[in-house]
Design an enzyme around this catalytic site. Sequence first.
Site, mmCIF file in Angstrom:
data_model
loop_
_atom_site.group_PDB
_atom_site.id
_atom_site.type_symbol
_atom_site.label_atom_id
_atom_site.label_comp_id
_atom_site.label_asym_id
_atom_site.label_seq_id
_atom_site.Cartn_x
_atom_site.Cartn_y
_atom_site.Cartn_z
ATOM 1 N NE ARG A 35 -18.768 71.416 92.402
ATOM 2 C CZ ARG A 35 -18.402 70.195 92.790
ATOM 3 N NH1 ARG A 35 -19.242 69.470 93.508
ATOM 4 N NH2 ARG A 35 -17.230 69.697 92.458
ATOM 5 C CD GLU A 36 -15.222 76.134 92.449
ATOM 6 O OE1 GLU A 36 -14.234 76.543 93.066
ATOM 7 O OE2 GLU A 36 -15.437 74.926 92.230
ATOM 8 C CE LYS A 51 -2.626 76.297 76.856
ATOM 9 N NZ LYS A 51 -2.966 75.866 78.212
ATOM 10 C CB SER A 189 6.465 64.344 81.532
ATOM 11 O OG SER A 189 6.251 63.093 80.888
ATOM 12 C CB ALA A 277 1.180 67.465 86.588
ATOM 13 C CG ASP A 319 -12.636 66.365 81.159
ATOM 14 O OD1 ASP A 319 -12.448 66.324 79.931
ATOM 15 O OD2 ASP A 319 -12.088 67.195 81.903
ATOM 16 C CB ALA A 327 -11.691 72.521 76.317
ATOM 17 C CG HIS A 452 7.585 81.853 50.111
ATOM 18 N ND1 HIS A 452 8.433 81.057 50.844
ATOM 19 C CD2 HIS A 452 8.324 82.901 49.667
ATOM 20 C CE1 HIS A 452 9.643 81.593 50.843
ATOM 21 N NE2 HIS A 452 9.595 82.716 50.121
#
Length: 473
Positions: A35-36, A51, A189, A277, A319, A327, A452
């Site tokens: 829908r978006e 990111k 947090s 959050a 979810d 994700a 290395h």
Amino acid sequence: MSETYDVIIIGAGPGGYVTAIRAAQLGFKTAVVDREHLGGICLNWGCIPTKALLRSAEIFHYMQHAGDYGLSAKDVSFDIAAVVKRSRGVSGRLNGGVGMLLKKNKVDVIWGEAAIDAPGRVTVKETARAPAPKGAKGAGSYTATHIIVATGARPRALPGIEPDKQKIWTYYEAMVPEKMPKSLLVMGSGAIGIEFASFYRTMGAEVTVIELLPQILPVEDAEIAAIARKRFEKQGIRILTGAKVTKVEKGADSVTATVEDDKDGSQTLTAEKLISAVGVVGNIENLGLERLGVAIERGIVVTDGLGRTNVPGIYAIGDVAGPPMLAHKAEHEGVLCIETIKGLPTHPMDKAKIPGCTYCQPQIASVGLTEAKAREQGFAIKVGRFPFAGNGKAIALGEPDGLIKTIFDAGTGQLLGAHMVGAEVTELIQGYVVAMNLETTEEDLMHTVFPHPTLSEMMHESVLDAYGKVIHS
């Protein structure tokens, strides 16, 4: 309009579009409804654009500290509008890429808001949330043998602290500030809260993080979280743990939060903005699931680990099917679901082997059991640690602060968990993820030759340390 498909997927986020492509590869006539925006929250308002913001902040940080590298950069500044524009451009480019992938794989896009009328039947209504992609089908009744719900999640709102898009933000508003706030409160947090705290502090805002639990980054290993906290506080981020926001009052140009904790009692904190959050909740409303008898517990669609609900022909991934709400979990879960529908041999995902990454400064990455969880589950363990300060590449990069920690079953040598804090650890963690999935033991890891000079050498040294064989520490 009415059309019949083998598979209809509701939601075109990472889980939805990946499942649609895999379904098409397996020969199913497939459609995905949204829908978006193609790509979902992750691509448009989450993983990817954040990111991009954090990358801008990282470059800004290095420019401010150019002298540490023998360089000179004067009058360093930023244009927040340009920073946001770049972030949105990255998102837009990938959004278009998802559309191209769906077209390439002959997946139909249906634009609108979907509801399941009955097993096998979906009604799509028009929506004005966003223009339809070119070539998308519209409102109508559609049928499919298999219907997969992949509708994702949205920010959780606490009573009395509901986001208003002005003073109280969710990640949506925090991602597109019109101007840079001078001060900011971050409530929560977890990964989202800490990433925004890191971004805004690096860009110059005064930031206070308020966490209800005793530890920031609550899902991470306590030792790693403690190291991260020290780094954040050194950067000037104020952190309050074991603290609860009990009231928020909005002024003309500020927001004031009443914060209570057992140590300091009650205090008020004022800032220009507050970011809420405190987690996310699945988008399960208005889909017709409860009416059809689909089992839902605590806001999560109950599945059997392979996407199947208790109602034949209806599935759920991502979810809406429960944590971890990531994700990459949604993508793999979708592939397992559609391959199970096809009749291919599959098995439920082992959630203990799903890595988690937080892209703050310093980065944090982990997989498997924390030290505390391993002990709680009764394992006799061996724990290895290796500091960034002992690694030549980290010192050359100017990133000597950090730690890699590994946890093994003392009896079998099984790698139970790996936890990291420091530069580029989100790119390192996959080495341990592969090792865990291949059931690699400590002996295999100790006899693996790491190149290395690299940061990955610390992964080797951490394993060696767990067994008393570390070389450079």
